[in-house]
Design a protein around this motif. Structure first.
Motif, mmCIF file in Angstrom:
data_model
loop_
_atom_site.group_PDB
_atom_site.id
_atom_site.type_symbol
_atom_site.label_atom_id
_atom_site.label_comp_id
_atom_site.label_asym_id
_atom_site.label_seq_id
_atom_site.Cartn_x
_atom_site.Cartn_y
_atom_site.Cartn_z
ATOM 1 N N SER A 208 52.263 -15.375 -18.588
ATOM 2 C CA SER A 208 51.544 -14.146 -18.954
ATOM 3 C C SER A 208 52.199 -12.907 -18.343
ATOM 4 C CB SER A 208 50.074 -14.228 -18.538
ATOM 5 O OG SER A 208 49.439 -15.305 -19.184
ATOM 6 N N LEU A 209 53.513 -12.833 -18.463
ATOM 7 C CA LEU A 209 54.264 -11.697 -17.930
ATOM 8 C C LEU A 209 54.667 -10.759 -19.055
ATOM 9 C CD1 LEU A 209 56.736 -13.351 -15.387
ATOM 10 C CD2 LEU A 209 54.762 -11.946 -14.871
ATOM 11 N N SER A 210 54.677 -9.491 -18.756
ATOM 12 C CA SER A 210 55.153 -8.500 -19.717
ATOM 13 C C SER A 210 56.522 -7.985 -19.260
ATOM 14 C CB SER A 210 54.177 -7.325 -19.792
ATOM 15 O OG SER A 210 54.197 -6.605 -18.568
ATOM 16 N N GLY A 211 57.224 -7.366 -20.182
ATOM 17 C CA GLY A 211 58.492 -6.745 -19.828
ATOM 18 C C GLY A 211 58.292 -5.676 -18.768
ATOM 19 N N LYS A 212 57.149 -4.996 -18.816
ATOM 20 C CA LYS A 212 56.854 -3.953 -17.831
ATOM 21 C C LYS A 212 56.754 -4.544 -16.423
ATOM 22 C CE LYS A 212 53.744 -0.141 -16.889
ATOM 23 N NZ LYS A 212 52.604 0.636 -17.351
ATOM 24 N N VAL A 213 56.086 -5.681 -16.304
ATOM 25 C CA VAL A 213 55.969 -6.353 -15.003
ATOM 26 C C VAL A 213 57.348 -6.807 -14.532
ATOM 27 C CG1 VAL A 213 55.060 -8.405 -13.830
ATOM 28 C CG2 VAL A 213 53.574 -7.064 -15.333
ATOM 29 N N MET A 214 58.131 -7.361 -15.461
ATOM 30 C CA MET A 214 59.471 -7.836 -15.113
ATOM 31 C C MET A 214 60.364 -6.695 -14.642
ATOM 32 S SD MET A 214 60.085 -10.593 -18.165
ATOM 33 C CE MET A 214 61.843 -10.672 -17.918
ATOM 34 N N TYR A 215 60.134 -5.516 -15.173
ATOM 35 C CA TYR A 215 60.964 -4.378 -14.800
ATOM 36 C C TYR A 215 60.868 -4.085 -13.310
ATOM 37 C CZ TYR A 215 63.888 -0.434 -15.942
ATOM 38 O OH TYR A 215 64.957 0.404 -16.035
ATOM 39 N N GLY A 216 59.779 -4.509 -12.674
ATOM 40 C CA GLY A 216 59.642 -4.351 -11.225
ATOM 41 C C GLY A 216 60.709 -5.106 -10.439
ATOM 42 N N ASN A 217 61.339 -6.107 -11.067
ATOM 43 C CA ASN A 217 62.426 -6.849 -10.413
ATOM 44 C C ASN A 217 63.804 -6.336 -10.806
ATOM 45 O OD1 ASN A 217 60.804 -8.639 -8.977
ATOM 46 N ND2 ASN A 217 60.577 -9.973 -10.737
#
Length: 185
Positions: free
Chosen positions: A171-180
């Motif tokens: 349940s990850l979004s690209g926006k959340v992934m952008y934090g990495n």
């Protein structure tokens, strides 16, 4: 033929190739990535570049991932996963990596043209991708593209699809992934 027509022909080849993928094997790879202690990727040449791109996206997912051969790559251990991208399945610099991974109790996944290869025989999971083997590069019926282009493109697309499946499962979004994403650029 115009350049735009070549793009359309390549997209058509990729579309036809996607129907040849075995979803069961892809799901096994997704599951194994989720279970692995650490994930290591390896490949040579253009296949190696595709695997590096895959490692970057896995890192964006928050996974502990390494590219074999980099100076910051940790040691592989039992419970880890080595994912190899090799069209031929016989790449001389990659075969010993698969053998070593097996001897250490790690799992091996191969994204390759054929399972009937040295790397295919060492792999726990085999994702067979479409493309022209080196001994059939002159056979224009399999692809209009030069050398291993079709395999390399499918390798990148399949790896991106695996990332999308992992995102869905977590349940990850690209926006959340952008934090990495790297922030020292």
């Amino acid at each position: 033929m115009e350049t735009k027509s070549y793009v359309a022909a390549i997209l058509s080849e990729l579309d036809n190739s996607s129907s040849q993928l075995a979803d069961e094997q892809l799901e096994l790879l997704v599951e194994r990535i989720g279970e692995a202690g650490r994930v290591f990727v390896a490949g040579a040449g253009r296949s190696g570049l595709m695997m590096r791109a895959f490692a970057m996206r896995l890192m964006h997912l928050g996974l502990d991932v390494y590219v074999v051969g980099e100076t910051v790559t940790r040691s592989l251990a039992q419970g880890d996963l080595l994912i190899i991208g090799s069209g031929s399945g016989e790449t001389k610099s990659i075969v010993p990596m698969a053998e070593k991974a097996r001897s250490l109790g790690a799992s091996v996944a191969a994204l390759t043209l054929s399972q009937a290869t040295t790397i295919g025989e060492l792999a726990d999971i085999i994702i067979q991708l479409p493309g022209a083997p080196k001994d059939q590069l002159d056979d224009e019926s399999s692809t209009i593209q030069p050398m291993g282009s079709l395999f390399e493109q499918m390798l990148l697309l399949v790896c991106d699809a695996v990332v999308l499946r992992l995102m869905e499962k977590q349940s990850l979004s690209g926006k959340v992934m952008y934090g990495n994403h790297a922030n020292l650029e």
